[in-house]
Scaffold this active site. Sequence first.
Site, PDB file in Angstrom:
ATOM      1  N   GLU A 459      -1.913 -11.419  -4.551  1.00 57.10           N
ATOM      2  CA  GLU A 459      -0.903 -10.513  -4.009  1.00 57.10           C
ATOM      3  C   GLU A 459      -1.141 -10.352  -2.511  1.00 57.10           C
ATOM      4  O   GLU A 459      -2.291 -10.405  -2.047  1.00 57.10           O
ATOM      5  CB  GLU A 459      -1.033  -9.147  -4.710  1.00 57.10           C
ATOM      6  CG  GLU A 459      -0.075  -8.100  -4.161  1.00 57.10           C
ATOM      7  CD  GLU A 459       0.018  -6.838  -5.037  1.00 57.10           C
ATOM      8  OE1 GLU A 459      -0.799  -6.691  -5.971  1.00 57.10           O
ATOM      9  OE2 GLU A 459       0.912  -6.016  -4.773  1.00 57.10           O
ATOM     10  N   ASN A 504       2.758  -4.705  -6.723  1.00 61.60           N
ATOM     11  CA  ASN A 504       3.558  -3.654  -6.092  1.00 61.60           C
ATOM     12  C   ASN A 504       4.202  -4.162  -4.806  1.00 61.60           C
ATOM     13  O   ASN A 504       5.276  -3.708  -4.418  1.00 61.60           O
ATOM     14  CB  ASN A 504       2.674  -2.441  -5.796  1.00 61.60           C
ATOM     15  CG  ASN A 504       2.147  -1.788  -7.063  1.00 61.60           C
ATOM     16  OD1 ASN A 504       2.705  -1.964  -8.135  1.00 61.60           O
ATOM     17  ND2 ASN A 504       1.054  -1.056  -6.953  1.00 61.60           N
ATOM     18  N   ASN A 604       8.152  -6.117 -10.967  1.00 61.15           N
ATOM     19  CA  ASN A 604       6.770  -5.742 -11.270  1.00 61.15           C
ATOM     20  C   ASN A 604       6.688  -4.267 -11.665  1.00 61.15           C
ATOM     21  O   ASN A 604       7.230  -3.404 -10.959  1.00 61.15           O
ATOM     22  CB  ASN A 604       5.885  -5.951 -10.035  1.00 61.15           C
ATOM     23  CG  ASN A 604       4.460  -5.496 -10.265  1.00 61.15           C
ATOM     24  OD1 ASN A 604       3.735  -6.104 -11.059  1.00 61.15           O
ATOM     25  ND2 ASN A 604       4.054  -4.419  -9.593  1.00 61.15           N
ATOM     26  N   GLU A 605       6.047  -4.004 -12.769  1.00 66.75           N
ATOM     27  CA  GLU A 605       5.731  -2.626 -13.213  1.00 66.75           C
ATOM     28  C   GLU A 605       6.874  -1.646 -12.937  1.00 66.75           C
ATOM     29  O   GLU A 605       6.674  -0.604 -12.310  1.00 66.75           O
ATOM     30  CB  GLU A 605       4.443  -2.129 -12.549  1.00 66.75           C
ATOM     31  CG  GLU A 605       3.224  -2.890 -13.009  1.00 66.75           C
ATOM     32  CD  GLU A 605       1.886  -2.313 -12.539  1.00 66.75           C
ATOM     33  OE1 GLU A 605       1.879  -1.436 -11.663  1.00 66.75           O
ATOM     34  OE2 GLU A 605       0.846  -2.757 -13.065  1.00 66.75           O
ATOM     35  N   GLU A 723      -1.487  -8.874 -15.676  1.00 66.01           N
ATOM     36  CA  GLU A 723      -2.495  -8.187 -14.855  1.00 66.01           C
ATOM     37  C   GLU A 723      -3.526  -7.613 -15.813  1.00 66.01           C
ATOM     38  O   GLU A 723      -3.183  -6.792 -16.672  1.00 66.01           O
ATOM     39  CB  GLU A 723      -1.889  -7.067 -14.007  1.00 66.01           C
ATOM     40  CG  GLU A 723      -1.058  -7.575 -12.857  1.00 66.01           C
ATOM     41  CD  GLU A 723      -0.643  -6.475 -11.876  1.00 66.01           C
ATOM     42  OE1 GLU A 723      -1.406  -5.508 -11.680  1.00 66.01           O
ATOM     43  OE2 GLU A 723       0.460  -6.607 -11.325  1.00 66.01           O
ATOM     44  N   GLN A 784      -7.398  -9.564  -9.543  1.00 66.01           N
ATOM     45  CA  GLN A 784      -6.775 -10.628  -8.807  1.00 66.01           C
ATOM     46  C   GLN A 784      -7.798 -11.726  -8.544  1.00 66.01           C
ATOM     47  O   GLN A 784      -8.811 -11.744  -9.239  1.00 66.01           O
ATOM     48  CB  GLN A 784      -6.173 -10.069  -7.533  1.00 66.01           C
ATOM     49  CG  GLN A 784      -5.129  -8.960  -7.841  1.00 66.01           C
ATOM     50  CD  GLN A 784      -4.226  -8.613  -6.656  1.00 66.01           C
ATOM     51  OE1 GLN A 784      -4.246  -9.226  -5.611  1.00 66.01           O
ATOM     52  NE2 GLN A 784      -3.422  -7.568  -6.832  1.00 66.01           N
TER      53      GLN A 784
HETATM   54  O1  AHR Z   1      -3.419  -5.491  -8.897  1.00 65.26           O
HETATM   55  C1  AHR Z   1      -3.245  -4.338  -8.150  1.00 65.26           C
HETATM   56  C2  AHR Z   1      -1.942  -3.604  -8.481  1.00 65.26           C
HETATM   57  O2  AHR Z   1      -2.007  -3.131  -9.780  1.00 65.26           O
HETATM   58  C3  AHR Z   1      -0.681  -4.423  -8.510  1.00 65.26           C
HETATM   59  O3  AHR Z   1      -0.093  -4.550  -7.279  1.00 65.26           O
HETATM   60  C4  AHR Z   1       0.219  -3.612  -9.384  1.00 65.26           C
HETATM   61  O4  AHR Z   1       1.158  -4.404 -10.036  1.00 65.26           O
HETATM   62  C5  AHR Z   1      -0.725  -2.917 -10.315  1.00 65.26           C
HETATM   63  O5  AHR Z   1      -0.478  -1.568 -10.370  1.00 65.26           O
END
Ligand code: AHR
Length: 940
Positions: A459, A504, A604-605, A723, A784
């Site tokens: 990210e 995010n 995403n989320e 994730e 990550q």
């Molecule tokens: O991986 C860190 C963050 O965790 C990511 O940006 C988000 O998708 C999740 O809340």
Amino acid sequence: MTPPGSAPKPWFKDGRLHFALGIEDTFVPQSREGERAIDEYELTEHYEHFVADFQLAKSTGAGLLRWGLPWYRIAPEQGQWDWSWTDRALNSIADAGIRPIIDLVHYGTPIWLAGQFAHPDYPQHVAEYAVRVAERYADIATDYTPVNEPVIHALFCGEYGYWPPYLSGTQGFTAIAANLARGIVLTQRGISEALADASFVHVEAAMKFICPEDALEHASESARLNDQVFLVEDLITGRVDDDHPLVNALRTNGIDDNTLTWLRENAVQPDVMGINYYPRHSTELFEHGVTHSGGFSDPRPSIDRGIQGLQEALTTFADRYGAPVMLTETCVTGSIDERIKWLDESVALIDQMRTEGSNVVGYTWWPLFDMYEWTWRHSDNPRSDHLLTMGLYDLIESDSGLLRAENPVADRFREHASASSQTNPLAKRNQHMNSARLTINTAATIGAINPRLFGSFVEHLGRSVYDGIYEPGHPLANVDGFRTDVIELVKELGVTAIRYPGGNFVSGFKWEDSVGPRSERPRRLDLAWHSTETNEVGLHEFQKWLDEVGSELMLAVNLGTRGTAEALDLLEYSNLREGSTLAQSRIEHGRTEPFDVRIWCLGNEMDGPWQLGHRSADDYGKLAAQTARAMKAFDPNLELVICGSSSSSMPTFAEWERVVLTHAYDAVDYISCHAYYENTGDLGSFLASGVDMDHFIRTVTASADHVKAVRGSDKTINISFDEWNIWYNSRYENVDKIVGVDNWPVAPRLLEDQYSVADAVVFGSLLITLLKHADRVTSASLAQLVNVIAPIMTEPGGQSWRQTTFFPFASTAHHAVGVALDVSPVSGSYSTDKFGDVPFVDAVASFDDKTGQIAVYVVNRSTDEDTELSLDFAGETGGTVGYSVTARTLSDSDIHAANTRENPERVGLVENTSATIDGGSVHITLPAVSWTEILLVPLG
Ligand code: AHR
């Protein structure tokens, strides 16, 4: 009489961990308008109950008692000495059979001593009092603390103007610190002359000041305060010379060179260096844009660094002063459960440190019974309003005074104190051995293992891209600016698909910003992580990097601040060979061949209120369905992931899945799951995190299958667990988080968690859980990859290294090939606060029918017992005949051990030589808190 040369070893050299208690003994007898004198012995009625109190201390198994003398009562007038109460008290201590460490000064100078610690003759007065005490009680007490927490004295009495003599500012601090130092030196020298076998336990508050990157305006103040923690101890031990970081400040604030020379020439050393550490108060945080003066009236926020802070403090003080160290005060002010938890954790840490060779000689729970907060002095309220629930005994108000009621913390302390008679905590750990059994049956197939299960995630966040994978100035950078050492580590890790560019971040991202000539790319604010995105690395550069590491691109579209049209544009730009303006512009930007991205995330989320463009399940479901249908109109073979829940604890969990899939079932292929786990101090529950992940997968599968049934569809929606990881999110929230309208750094250090052995064991167990659901989890992304909650870390211009979590991932990614096998583990279980009873052992296997290799992955979650594991064969495999066995284990006697910049290879996989094949079974010993890979390779 003891013959010369045969004196017993002092307690701090006998190799044991000594358990101690303390009785709160703050005395500030002076008062002025709006203040009342405080004497904790009066408040807690210890002056009356001392005989029983010492018996209580003894009954808990403590061998030592830190106990203070009220100097102001012993010396009511100059030249007058009143020993009436202290004689009785010290005789009672002796009767109780407990060894006192006498706290000579815990604030509380005599009333007649004008100027208190600032009086020019304070050093002589305190030394005279100390020598009289030592001579009088020579038969009872030989261990002395000259002043408890001298730096805190200097702050409260010298800098904050809070206690007498109410000096203020750095000059006041310096004057008190220097006078205390002179007093300590004279005290120790005087007692040593009077009492040949005296020993000295110096005690300082183990404060730590943290200045995050967004508060750098406080960096030098923070550094000064971190140096100041050691100032008085440095002065008395002769460490303040011209190179000392605070020597100039001392001179500027009135300390002359004669004083400094005198202190160096008369230096005294601690026999034991004591530190007072309170997890919830010992670490203070600087905040951007806010300046606090510190102390009660204007405190800085504090953060709980738990055992990490404790370990750091013990190690730092031990290294600095070269003496045995003792935890001379600790506890949390909280519920019984919270106190027991901290007691268990801190004792476990000290056991571990001792096993590792640290010379920690004592552990003190402070206090024996509850105490009253110092705020009592500045208030008119009754003492009960100021009660601090810290003790092994509760203080209960009654008509006949304050009762002492034993609480369960006392019992737990007793257990620890009695176990401490064992000098080697490991010997204690391994007395018992659990046993467990697995069955290998190559017909017990769960499902094919999709290589995408070993995906990861990059990210635009922190130093993941910039200073992580990309650092053009680095000596190991390739022509495109990518670090080749990182490329090699990513290949070694074995990641397959990589999700990009967020997270995010994607919910505020304009993909057009990241393509085309670099010089024309805009700098943009990233609202998700409060940073600046330079767009130096964009889609083309990232694909080039992926070509180097050999991984597939998994691309996310922005459904937060953007919608279907922009998603379609990105799809056309990426995947259309030629013939449209967007395809042509990709070609002009240097990429003739389409990127041909096969798997896409639809935002995403979107269930998370923190997400830019967060929507209800209904609104998002419609938008995702519309976008998915449009994308499939371009290419029906795309694989699309709709957002599921961002954790199983979301209030909308499960219902969210039902609603969004009801809208989009026919158009999407996967639903996502996200889960992060964190050790909040409850190790047993943390080790069982896989139970939550398992429940998460089962629930989402059930929701998806429910929608399938309702629709009468023959299509199955699988899970993209895109994730998952261990993430110390509380550290991000409390320490790292960036704020401020004028503060948008480029590539700040964010989410740079350092992973321990325990973290890696949990991480390995999460991989086991994913494999146990290989039939439905057909894509997953470790979140990550580099620097940000990552298995790979880098330093700008410097090295790169593997975190502990690197090892389970790399092994599993390389060897879990073919199909996943259910191995039906059978083991004992333990009880957890979060998940009830949880089996000690969890396991899964893979079978590769091309090579015949079987890989078994197994975790032992017991915190204190090894497990003797046997693998039996069933079915048509023909037993172990024809296999060789090897195994590698991740474990350590210090479950907190980690790989760091300074020590990058501290932790790794170790050959587990206990693995044997015998009588048709494989036998292996799994250490407590361990993750193991067992490889069965066909012979010949
Ligand atoms: O991986 C860190 C963050 O965790 C990511 O940006 C988000 O998708 C999740 O809340």
